[in-house]
Design a protein around this motif. Structure first.
Motif, PDB file in Angstrom:
ATOM      1  N   TYR A  82      24.178  45.242  46.889  1.00 24.25           N
ATOM      2  CA  TYR A  82      25.058  45.613  45.672  1.00 24.25           C
ATOM      3  C   TYR A  82      23.779  46.180  44.857  1.00 24.25           C
ATOM      4  O   TYR A  82      22.916  45.914  44.507  1.00 24.25           O
ATOM      5  N   HIS A  85      21.847  50.608  39.074  1.00 22.90           N
ATOM      6  CA  HIS A  85      21.380  52.136  38.703  1.00 22.90           C
ATOM      7  C   HIS A  85      21.353  52.237  37.289  1.00 22.90           C
ATOM      8  O   HIS A  85      21.944  51.355  36.716  1.00 22.90           O
ATOM      9  N   SER A  87      23.196  55.083  35.930  1.00 22.29           N
ATOM     10  CA  SER A  87      23.946  56.130  35.842  1.00 22.29           C
ATOM     11  C   SER A  87      24.745  56.443  34.558  1.00 22.29           C
ATOM     12  O   SER A  87      24.906  57.778  34.331  1.00 22.29           O
ATOM     13  N   VAL A  98      25.145  58.335  46.067  1.00 21.96           N
ATOM     14  CA  VAL A  98      26.295  57.618  46.584  1.00 21.96           C
ATOM     15  C   VAL A  98      26.617  58.398  47.962  1.00 21.96           C
ATOM     16  O   VAL A  98      26.873  58.238  48.743  1.00 21.96           O
ATOM     17  N   VAL A 108      30.338  52.697  52.047  1.00 23.47           N
ATOM     18  CA  VAL A 108      30.028  52.607  50.154  1.00 23.47           C
ATOM     19  C   VAL A 108      31.026  52.855  49.386  1.00 23.47           C
ATOM     20  O   VAL A 108      32.309  53.275  49.736  1.00 23.47           O
ATOM     21  N   GLU A 109      30.986  51.868  48.506  1.00 26.85           N
ATOM     22  CA  GLU A 109      31.978  51.773  47.338  1.00 26.85           C
ATOM     23  C   GLU A 109      31.569  51.922  46.037  1.00 26.85           C
ATOM     24  O   GLU A 109      30.545  51.037  45.541  1.00 26.85           O
ATOM     25  N   TRP A 110      31.961  52.682  45.328  1.00 25.85           N
ATOM     26  CA  TRP A 110      31.788  52.679  43.720  1.00 25.85           C
ATOM     27  C   TRP A 110      32.728  53.741  42.965  1.00 25.85           C
ATOM     28  O   TRP A 110      33.258  54.559  43.388  1.00 25.85           O
ATOM     29  N   CYS A 117      28.129  48.028  39.959  1.00 20.18           N
ATOM     30  CA  CYS A 117      27.247  48.370  41.020  1.00 20.18           C
ATOM     31  C   CYS A 117      27.849  49.168  42.334  1.00 20.18           C
ATOM     32  O   CYS A 117      28.826  49.111  42.568  1.00 20.18           O
ATOM     33  N   ILE A 118      26.788  49.709  42.990  1.00 23.03           N
ATOM     34  CA  ILE A 118      27.446  50.441  44.021  1.00 23.03           C
ATOM     35  C   ILE A 118      27.275  49.485  45.525  1.00 23.03           C
ATOM     36  O   ILE A 118      26.135  48.892  45.454  1.00 23.03           O
ATOM     37  N   THR A 119      28.224  49.310  46.101  1.00 24.89           N
ATOM     38  CA  THR A 119      28.471  48.269  47.000  1.00 24.89           C
ATOM     39  C   THR A 119      28.202  49.211  48.544  1.00 24.89           C
ATOM     40  O   THR A 119      28.907  50.078  48.622  1.00 24.89           O
TER      41      THR A 119
END
Length: 123
Positions: A82, A85, A87, A98, A108-110, A117-119
């Protein structure tokens, strides 16, 4: 086959972080620390850190699953990481991170939310 996939994911992750750095993002693999809040304060303390006013993407060694990382470890042995960031200050740059992760072929999931979090999922 799964071992080959994990190796491939590790290479992809490293390539993505390298590309982020080339784009001026402070991309850090496996920050040591007790929690996200303490680490973030240390990382962004204006005047003491050279990246306090730059986009930052990172994950920390805790994340609730005793995740550790150093040059010899394989973070992709976990099902996901995770990425934290900033952003809220750098939305375009973090969205580009991403894209870089996806372009490397990672899952990638966001949702684009500055508090999410960016997963990055592996395997």
């Amino acid at each position: 086959m799964e071992t080959m996939q994990k190796t491939s994911d590790k290479r992809k992750l490293h390539a993505a972080f390298k590309a982020m750095r080339k784009n001026g993002v402070k991309a850090i693999l496996g920050v040591p620390g007790c929690c996200r809040s303490c680490i973030w304060h240390e990382m962004t303390e204006v005047g003491t850190k050279p990246w306090a006013d730059k986009p930052v993407v990172w994950f920390y060694n805790g994340q609730g699953n005793k995740l550790t990382y150093d040059l010899d470890d394989d973070v992709t042995s976990h099902s996901a990481i995770y990425l934290n960031h900033n952003s809220s200050e750098f939305p375009k740059e973090i969205a580009e991170c991403v894209r870089i992760l996806k372009d490397e072929g990672l899952s990638v999931e966001w949702d684009g939310d500055q508090t999410s979090c960016i997963t990055v999922r592996f395997g």
